[in-house]
Design an enzyme around this catalytic site. Sequence first.
Site, short mmCIF file in Angstrom:
data_model
loop_
_atom_site.label_atom_id
_atom_site.label_comp_id
_atom_site.label_asym_id
_atom_site.label_seq_id
_atom_site.Cartn_x
_atom_site.Cartn_y
_atom_site.Cartn_z
CB SER A 32 -0.90 0.02 1.23
OG SER A 32 -1.83 -1.03 1.17
NE ARG A 129 -10.06 -6.86 -7.61
CZ ARG A 129 -9.04 -6.56 -6.83
NH1 ARG A 129 -7.80 -6.78 -7.24
NH2 ARG A 129 -9.25 -6.03 -5.65
CD GLN A 175 -8.08 -1.05 -3.69
OE1 GLN A 175 -9.04 -1.13 -4.45
NE2 GLN A 175 -7.21 -2.04 -3.54
CG ASP A 325 -5.37 -7.35 1.52
OD1 ASP A 325 -6.44 -7.49 0.89
OD2 ASP A 325 -4.64 -6.34 1.41
CE LYS A 352 -10.25 -6.96 -0.83
NZ LYS A 352 -9.88 -5.54 -0.96
NE ARG A 356 -7.41 -12.73 -1.98
CZ ARG A 356 -6.67 -11.64 -1.85
NH1 ARG A 356 -6.93 -10.79 -0.88
NH2 ARG A 356 -5.67 -11.42 -2.68
#
Length: 443
Positions: A32, A129, A175, A325, A352, A356
């Site tokens: 990040s 995405r 984000q 995450d 993601k 996931r």
Amino acid sequence: MSMAATPLLRNRAEAFPSPALRGAIEVPGDKSMSHRALILGALADGTTRIAGLLEGRDVLHTAEAVRRFGATAERIAPGAWHVTGTRWRSPVIPVDCGNSGTGVRLLMGAAAGFSLAALFTGDRSLSKRPMERVLDPLRAMGAGFDASEGGRLPVRLRGGTLGGLCFRNERASAQVKSAILLAGLQAQGEVEVVEPVPTRDHMENMLRAFGCEVEICDEADGRHIRLGGRRALAATSVRIPGDPSSAAFPLVAGLLVPGSEIILRSVMVNPLRAGLFATLAEMGADLRLDDARSMSGEQVADIKVRFGPLHGVVVPAERAPSMIDEYPILAVAAAFATGRTVMHGLAELRVKESDRLAAIVAGLRACGVDAWDEGDTLILEGCGGPPPGGADVAAHDDHRIAMSFLVLGLASQNPVSVDSAGMIATSFPGFAMLMRSLGARIS
Ligand code: S3P
């Protein structure tokens, strides 16, 4: 990207299970912060010096992207980069962001306030995405975007003069917040993001380090993050500590492989990224944070981990943004624990690098663990010790799924392989080598 040459990784069967993991390691720089350092450097006046940049594929795509917008990004030595900012201009070829959701969404925000046209593209996974989450607020500020069907990539931007925006970040996405703040650097008017649940604040911390005025105020309806009047960026030096999301893999391996004792040096422990540490501590993990210090405005510590028994817990939905995450590797830890673990509020895991939630459930079941999802909740029955393992797990080209199941295979009853491991280099180049340096049998 072709998957033809994708290596297959497995826990080496002839030397199974792994002996105790021992030693002290440093994981690569935080992803990040690395994206943000390159982007802010590319917008700042002067030359920014970055140390410890993560040289994973995701971040290298962002480095290439800022060059396409006219900035200079030079690699001086491993992890050491110089970035010289400029007024961004139209790239002559598409801006390919590879596999990186953070890269593309932040770059769209950063570019939106310049008078330019750009086409953003990505790999097969990124092209599936959702992008509307950033396109909608950026459109509300005045940017023009044409997206492909379903709000997906490729996305064409027509940047220009932007106005202010007050945005409520209901999705708890760092984000989205970061894209709006980046666009706000070129905007006229008030720019404010309100967060009912705070998300990682690296953008706020780094904007301040580059000289931008950012006000942060906790009120009854959440955290208010407001850009002040001084929004010009001046080049600075940034030192990037180890990525806690990467540290999570050797850390959990140390908890699961009998007799292990390892130290992870210089890991960023920003409280808004520390949900996994809190959860593992609740599960009874023997882990200690030593030598707490600060590095480029972020908290850093050495983490000491020792093997020991774990028990199941309930992880509340509010914790999700601080460990979004880390659920794949937490699920692996929970598979070894005694009792049931329930993780709430995982809707974002569906969008993601892979779905996931589905990938974790399928991988755990293949390894003999009783696991299932109910809406956005993941439930699994811990095995109270090593699960059977013995599967070839589908990683769905997702780096964190691949690493998680390789860690499971270090201590399961039978070795585990993953069907694709090439994507690990997007976030954690050198993963298998670093794990082997601790004694792990991965080949
Ligand atoms: C990131 C935010 C998170 C996280 C991603 C990195 C960032 O995504 O999953 O790996 O650097 O801002 P969301 O903002 O979609 O939650």
